[in-house]
Design a protein around this motif. Structure first.
Motif, short mmCIF file in Angstrom:
data_model
loop_
_atom_site.label_atom_id
_atom_site.label_comp_id
_atom_site.label_asym_id
_atom_site.label_seq_id
_atom_site.Cartn_x
_atom_site.Cartn_y
_atom_site.Cartn_z
N GLN A 20 56.53 41.61 20.78
CA GLN A 20 57.58 42.51 20.33
C GLN A 20 57.03 43.60 19.41
O GLN A 20 55.92 43.49 18.90
CB GLN A 20 58.67 41.73 19.58
CG GLN A 20 59.40 40.73 20.45
CD GLN A 20 60.56 40.08 19.69
OE1 GLN A 20 61.03 40.59 18.66
NE2 GLN A 20 61.03 38.96 20.19
N ALA A 21 57.83 44.63 19.21
CA ALA A 21 57.49 45.65 18.23
C ALA A 21 57.67 45.08 16.82
O ALA A 21 58.43 44.12 16.63
CB ALA A 21 58.39 46.86 18.41
N PRO A 22 56.98 45.63 15.85
CA PRO A 22 57.22 45.20 14.46
C PRO A 22 58.69 45.42 14.09
O PRO A 22 59.35 46.32 14.61
CB PRO A 22 56.30 46.11 13.65
CG PRO A 22 55.20 46.48 14.60
CD PRO A 22 55.88 46.60 15.94
N PHE A 80 56.82 44.01 7.25
CA PHE A 80 57.25 43.92 8.65
C PHE A 80 56.83 42.57 9.23
O PHE A 80 55.84 41.99 8.81
CB PHE A 80 56.60 45.02 9.50
CG PHE A 80 57.00 46.40 9.12
CD1 PHE A 80 56.35 47.07 8.09
CD2 PHE A 80 58.03 47.06 9.78
CE1 PHE A 80 56.71 48.36 7.72
CE2 PHE A 80 58.41 48.34 9.42
CZ PHE A 80 57.75 48.99 8.40
N MET A 134 52.97 47.48 4.31
CA MET A 134 52.65 48.89 4.56
C MET A 134 53.06 49.70 3.34
O MET A 134 54.17 49.53 2.83
CB MET A 134 53.40 49.41 5.79
CG MET A 134 53.11 50.88 6.09
SD MET A 134 54.13 51.56 7.41
CE MET A 134 55.70 51.83 6.56
N TYR A 189 53.01 42.14 8.23
CA TYR A 189 52.25 43.27 7.72
C TYR A 189 52.94 43.87 6.50
O TYR A 189 54.16 44.05 6.52
CB TYR A 189 52.12 44.38 8.77
CG TYR A 189 51.36 44.02 10.02
CD1 TYR A 189 52.02 43.60 11.18
CD2 TYR A 189 49.97 44.10 10.05
CE1 TYR A 189 51.32 43.28 12.33
CE2 TYR A 189 49.26 43.78 11.20
CZ TYR A 189 49.94 43.37 12.34
OH TYR A 189 49.25 43.06 13.48
N PRO A 217 48.32 59.28 4.51
CA PRO A 217 48.92 58.55 5.62
C PRO A 217 49.43 57.17 5.20
O PRO A 217 48.84 56.50 4.36
CB PRO A 217 47.74 58.38 6.59
CG PRO A 217 46.54 58.28 5.70
CD PRO A 217 46.83 59.22 4.55
N ARG A 218 50.55 56.76 5.80
CA ARG A 218 51.02 55.40 5.57
C ARG A 218 49.97 54.45 6.13
O ARG A 218 49.46 54.68 7.23
CB ARG A 218 52.36 55.19 6.29
CG ARG A 218 53.45 56.11 5.78
CD ARG A 218 54.70 55.99 6.58
NE ARG A 218 55.67 57.02 6.21
CZ ARG A 218 56.87 57.14 6.77
NH1 ARG A 218 57.25 56.31 7.72
NH2 ARG A 218 57.69 58.08 6.37
N LEU A 262 61.24 45.72 10.64
CA LEU A 262 61.29 45.90 9.19
C LEU A 262 62.03 44.74 8.54
O LEU A 262 63.15 44.39 8.94
CB LEU A 262 61.99 47.22 8.85
CG LEU A 262 62.16 47.52 7.36
CD1 LEU A 262 60.81 47.75 6.68
CD2 LEU A 262 63.07 48.75 7.19
N TYR A 282 62.13 46.78 2.40
CA TYR A 282 61.70 48.12 2.07
C TYR A 282 61.73 48.34 0.55
O TYR A 282 62.48 47.67 -0.17
CB TYR A 282 62.53 49.19 2.80
CG TYR A 282 64.00 49.26 2.43
CD1 TYR A 282 64.92 48.40 3.02
CD2 TYR A 282 64.46 50.20 1.51
CE1 TYR A 282 66.26 48.48 2.69
CE2 TYR A 282 65.79 50.28 1.17
CZ TYR A 282 66.69 49.42 1.78
OH TYR A 282 68.03 49.49 1.45
N ASP A 300 56.55 48.26 1.97
CA ASP A 300 57.44 47.64 2.95
C ASP A 300 56.74 46.44 3.59
O ASP A 300 55.52 46.37 3.63
CB ASP A 300 57.82 48.63 4.05
CG ASP A 300 58.61 49.83 3.53
OD1 ASP A 300 58.67 50.83 4.26
OD2 ASP A 300 59.15 49.76 2.40
N PHE A 332 48.68 50.22 6.70
CA PHE A 332 49.10 48.83 6.83
C PHE A 332 48.01 47.89 6.33
O PHE A 332 46.82 48.23 6.35
CB PHE A 332 49.35 48.49 8.30
CG PHE A 332 50.55 49.15 8.92
CD1 PHE A 332 50.48 50.43 9.43
CD2 PHE A 332 51.76 48.46 9.01
CE1 PHE A 332 51.58 51.03 10.02
CE2 PHE A 332 52.87 49.06 9.61
CZ PHE A 332 52.79 50.34 10.11
N VAL A 387 54.19 53.18 1.65
CA VAL A 387 54.85 54.44 2.00
C VAL A 387 54.82 55.38 0.80
O VAL A 387 55.62 56.30 0.69
CB VAL A 387 56.29 54.21 2.49
CG1 VAL A 387 56.28 53.53 3.85
CG2 VAL A 387 57.08 53.38 1.49
N GLN A 428 55.98 41.06 13.09
CA GLN A 428 55.81 41.32 14.51
C GLN A 428 55.75 39.99 15.25
O GLN A 428 54.76 39.26 15.15
CB GLN A 428 54.56 42.14 14.78
CG GLN A 428 54.44 42.57 16.24
CD GLN A 428 53.34 43.58 16.47
OE1 GLN A 428 52.33 43.61 15.78
NE2 GLN A 428 53.54 44.45 17.47
#
Lengths: 123, 112
Positions: free
Chosen positions: B47-49, B41, B94, B92, B100-101, B51, B54, B39, B103, B96, B43
Protein backbone atom coordinates in the motif's frame (compact mmCIF):
# COMPACT_ATOMS: atom_id res chain seq x y z
CA UNK A 1 -14.37 9.79 -1.47
CA UNK A 2 -11.17 11.76 -1.91
CA UNK A 3 -8.96 10.02 -4.44
CA UNK A 4 -5.80 10.41 -6.48
CA UNK A 5 -5.13 8.16 -9.48
CA UNK A 6 -1.73 8.15 -11.18
CA UNK A 7 -0.91 6.92 -14.67
CA UNK A 8 1.77 7.21 -17.33
CA UNK A 9 4.45 4.97 -15.91
CA UNK A 10 6.21 2.27 -17.88
CA UNK A 11 9.50 0.88 -19.14
CA UNK A 12 11.80 3.44 -20.73
CA UNK A 13 15.40 3.37 -21.87
CA UNK A 14 18.06 5.50 -20.17
CA UNK A 15 17.92 9.01 -21.57
CA UNK A 16 14.25 8.67 -22.42
CA UNK A 17 11.22 10.65 -21.27
CA UNK A 18 7.87 10.00 -19.60
CA UNK A 19 4.94 12.16 -18.57
CA UNK A 20 3.12 11.10 -15.43
CA UNK A 21 -0.43 12.19 -14.65
CA UNK A 22 -2.46 12.26 -11.45
CA UNK A 23 -6.21 12.82 -11.55
CA UNK A 24 -7.87 14.08 -8.38
CA UNK A 25 -11.46 13.61 -7.28
CA UNK A 26 -13.57 14.16 -4.16
CA UNK A 27 -11.93 17.44 -3.12
CA UNK A 28 -11.29 20.92 -4.54
CA UNK A 29 -8.12 20.32 -6.55
CA UNK A 30 -7.70 23.97 -7.56
CA UNK A 31 -6.86 25.02 -3.99
CA UNK A 32 -4.73 21.98 -3.15
CA UNK A 33 -0.97 21.99 -2.76
CA UNK A 34 0.36 18.93 -4.54
CA UNK A 35 3.49 16.82 -4.56
CA UNK A 36 5.20 13.93 -6.30
CA UNK A 37 6.88 11.37 -4.05
CA UNK A 38 8.75 8.32 -5.30
CA UNK A 39 9.82 5.04 -3.75
CA UNK A 40 12.52 2.86 -5.26
CA UNK A 41 12.06 -0.90 -4.85
CA UNK A 42 12.84 -1.90 -1.26
CA UNK A 43 13.63 1.68 -0.25
CA UNK A 44 11.89 4.42 1.70
CA UNK A 45 9.90 7.26 0.14
CA UNK A 46 11.68 10.26 -1.40
CA UNK A 47 9.99 13.62 -1.99
CA UNK A 48 10.43 14.72 -5.63
CA UNK A 49 8.52 17.92 -6.32
CA UNK A 50 5.91 20.40 -5.03
CA UNK A 51 3.53 22.81 -6.74
CA UNK A 52 1.29 25.47 -5.17
CA UNK A 53 -2.40 25.74 -6.10
CA UNK A 54 -1.83 28.41 -8.75
CA UNK A 55 1.50 26.99 -9.88
CA UNK A 56 3.47 30.08 -8.87
CA UNK A 57 5.61 28.17 -6.36
CA UNK A 58 7.46 25.09 -7.57
CA UNK A 59 10.14 23.09 -5.75
CA UNK A 60 12.29 20.14 -6.81
CA UNK A 61 14.59 17.67 -5.11
CA UNK A 62 18.21 18.09 -6.21
CA UNK A 63 18.11 14.55 -7.64
CA UNK A 64 15.62 15.59 -10.37
CA UNK A 65 16.24 19.33 -10.73
CA UNK A 66 16.79 20.27 -14.37
CA UNK A 67 15.37 16.97 -15.62
CA UNK A 68 11.80 17.06 -14.31
CA UNK A 69 9.01 19.59 -14.60
CA UNK A 70 5.87 19.64 -12.45
CA UNK A 71 2.68 21.29 -13.70
CA UNK A 72 -1.08 21.19 -13.18
CA UNK A 73 -4.35 21.76 -15.02
CA UNK A 74 -6.88 22.90 -12.44
CA UNK A 75 -9.72 22.81 -14.97
CA UNK A 76 -9.07 19.08 -15.44
CA UNK A 77 -8.15 18.29 -11.81
CA UNK A 78 -4.86 16.89 -13.05
CA UNK A 79 -1.26 17.04 -11.84
CA UNK A 80 1.65 16.23 -14.15
CA UNK A 81 5.32 15.31 -13.90
CA UNK A 82 7.37 15.53 -17.09
CA UNK A 83 10.50 13.43 -16.67
CA UNK A 84 13.41 13.78 -19.13
CA UNK A 85 16.93 12.35 -19.37
CA UNK A 86 15.82 9.40 -17.26
CA UNK A 87 18.44 7.36 -15.40
CA UNK A 88 18.43 3.90 -13.87
CA UNK A 89 18.26 5.50 -10.42
CA UNK A 90 14.91 7.08 -11.34
CA UNK A 91 13.34 3.60 -11.28
CA UNK A 92 10.62 3.82 -8.65
CA UNK A 93 6.92 3.83 -7.86
CA UNK A 94 5.77 7.42 -8.29
CA UNK A 95 2.99 8.70 -6.05
CA UNK A 96 1.13 11.98 -6.09
CA UNK A 97 0.21 13.28 -2.64
CA UNK A 98 -1.79 16.21 -1.33
CA UNK A 99 -0.83 18.78 1.29
CA UNK A 100 -3.71 20.12 3.35
CA UNK A 101 -4.50 22.45 6.26
CA UNK A 102 -6.43 21.55 9.40
CA UNK A 103 -9.15 23.67 11.01
CA UNK A 104 -6.46 25.80 12.64
CA UNK A 105 -4.72 26.30 9.26
CA UNK A 106 -1.81 24.15 10.40
CA UNK A 107 -0.07 22.25 7.58
CA UNK A 108 -0.83 18.57 7.08
CA UNK A 109 1.63 17.00 4.66
CA UNK A 110 0.75 14.11 2.37
CA UNK A 111 -2.70 13.44 3.82
CA UNK A 112 -3.93 11.76 0.62
CA UNK A 113 -1.86 9.47 -1.61
CA UNK A 114 -2.56 7.76 -4.89
CA UNK A 115 -1.77 4.11 -5.52
CA UNK A 116 1.31 5.00 -7.56
CA UNK A 117 2.55 4.42 -11.10
CA UNK A 118 5.73 2.41 -11.75
CA UNK A 119 8.59 3.87 -13.75
CA UNK A 120 11.35 1.47 -14.83
CA UNK A 121 14.44 2.83 -16.55
CA UNK A 122 16.40 0.05 -18.21
CA UNK A 123 17.96 -0.88 -21.53
CA UNK B 1 19.40 18.55 3.95
CA UNK B 2 18.02 17.44 7.32
CA UNK B 3 18.94 13.83 8.09
CA UNK B 4 16.34 11.71 9.87
CA UNK B 5 17.48 8.67 11.85
CA UNK B 6 15.06 6.07 13.18
CA UNK B 7 15.54 3.28 15.70
CA UNK B 8 15.09 0.43 15.86
CA UNK B 9 15.02 -0.59 12.20
CA UNK B 10 13.15 -3.78 13.06
CA UNK B 11 10.64 -4.21 15.87
CA UNK B 12 8.97 -7.55 16.68
CA UNK B 13 5.81 -6.89 18.68
CA UNK B 14 3.24 -8.89 20.62
CA UNK B 15 -0.44 -8.07 20.02
CA UNK B 16 -1.89 -6.20 22.97
CA UNK B 17 1.52 -4.97 24.11
CA UNK B 18 2.87 -1.41 23.68
CA UNK B 19 5.47 -0.45 21.10
CA UNK B 20 7.69 2.57 20.60
CA UNK B 21 9.74 3.96 17.70
CA UNK B 22 12.33 6.71 17.96
CA UNK B 23 13.19 9.35 15.37
CA UNK B 24 16.03 11.85 15.59
CA UNK B 25 16.68 14.81 13.28
CA UNK B 26 20.01 16.46 12.48
CA UNK B 27 18.48 19.90 13.09
CA UNK B 28 15.74 21.17 15.36
CA UNK B 29 12.25 20.85 13.90
CA UNK B 30 10.71 23.28 16.41
CA UNK B 31 9.40 26.48 14.90
CA UNK B 32 8.62 29.78 16.61
CA UNK B 33 4.90 28.93 16.52
CA UNK B 34 5.61 26.18 19.05
CA UNK B 35 5.00 23.29 16.66
CA UNK B 36 7.45 20.57 15.74
CA UNK B 37 7.40 19.96 11.99
CA UNK B 38 7.60 16.19 12.18
CA UNK B 39 5.13 13.68 10.74
CA UNK B 40 4.71 9.91 11.06
CA UNK B 41 3.51 7.50 8.37
CA UNK B 42 2.65 3.80 8.23
CA UNK B 43 3.13 1.86 5.02
CA UNK B 44 1.31 -1.45 5.09
CA UNK B 45 2.52 -4.15 2.68
CA UNK B 46 1.55 -3.33 -0.90
CA UNK B 47 0.00 0.00 0.00
CA UNK B 48 0.90 3.67 -0.19
CA UNK B 49 2.11 5.33 3.01
CA UNK B 50 -0.67 6.56 5.29
CA UNK B 51 -0.36 9.68 7.45
CA UNK B 52 -0.69 8.88 11.15
CA UNK B 53 0.61 11.93 13.03
CA UNK B 54 1.31 15.48 11.86
CA UNK B 55 3.22 18.29 13.56
CA UNK B 56 4.66 15.97 16.15
CA UNK B 57 1.55 15.00 18.07
CA UNK B 58 -1.64 15.56 16.07
CA UNK B 59 -3.45 12.43 14.96
CA UNK B 60 -4.61 12.51 11.35
CA UNK B 61 -8.27 11.98 10.52
CA UNK B 62 -9.44 8.44 11.21
CA UNK B 63 -6.28 7.33 13.03
CA UNK B 64 -7.02 5.26 16.16
CA UNK B 65 -6.16 6.85 19.49
CA UNK B 66 -3.77 4.01 20.34
CA UNK B 67 -1.26 5.93 18.18
CA UNK B 68 0.44 8.94 19.77
CA UNK B 69 3.38 11.16 18.89
CA UNK B 70 5.61 13.07 21.26
CA UNK B 71 8.94 14.84 21.47
CA UNK B 72 10.42 18.19 20.59
CA UNK B 73 13.42 19.72 18.89
CA UNK B 74 15.43 16.82 17.53
CA UNK B 75 14.05 13.79 19.40
CA UNK B 76 10.66 12.26 18.71
CA UNK B 77 8.73 9.11 19.57
CA UNK B 78 5.78 7.28 18.07
CA UNK B 79 3.97 5.07 20.55
CA UNK B 80 1.36 2.40 20.01
CA UNK B 81 -0.42 1.76 23.31
CA UNK B 82 -1.66 -1.73 22.39
CA UNK B 83 -0.47 -3.24 19.12
CA UNK B 84 -3.02 -4.83 16.84
CA UNK B 85 -2.38 -7.18 13.92
CA UNK B 86 -3.30 -4.45 11.40
CA UNK B 87 -0.44 -2.28 12.69
CA UNK B 88 2.23 -4.33 10.91
CA UNK B 89 4.20 -2.55 8.24
CA UNK B 90 6.97 0.02 7.93
CA UNK B 91 6.79 3.24 9.92
CA UNK B 92 8.50 6.38 8.66
CA UNK B 93 9.11 9.74 10.25
CA UNK B 94 9.41 12.74 7.94
CA UNK B 95 10.47 16.29 8.61
CA UNK B 96 8.43 19.10 7.07
CA UNK B 97 10.50 21.88 8.62
CA UNK B 98 12.36 22.74 5.45
CA UNK B 99 12.67 21.73 1.81
CA UNK B 100 13.52 19.11 0.81
CA UNK B 101 11.25 17.06 3.04
CA UNK B 102 13.22 14.05 4.18
CA UNK B 103 12.22 10.66 5.59
CA UNK B 104 13.81 8.34 8.09
CA UNK B 105 15.01 4.90 6.96
CA UNK B 106 11.90 3.20 8.24
CA UNK B 107 11.11 0.82 11.10
CA UNK B 108 9.63 -2.53 10.15
CA UNK B 109 7.06 -3.68 12.69
CA UNK B 110 6.05 -7.33 12.61
CA UNK B 111 4.18 -9.65 14.88
CA UNK B 112 6.32 -12.03 16.97
Amino acid sequence: EMQLVESGGGLVQPGGSLRLSCVASGFTFSIAEMNWVRQAPGKGPEWVSYISPSGDIILYADSVKGRCSISRDNAKNTLFLQMNSLRAEDTALYYCARDHRDASKLPIAFDIWGQGTMVTVSS
Amino acid sequence: DIVMTQSPLSLPVTPGEPASISCRSSQSLLRSNGYNYLDWFLQRPGQAPQLLIYLGSNRASGVPDRFSGSGSGTDFTLKISRVEAEDVGVYYCMQVHQSPRTFGQGTKVEIK
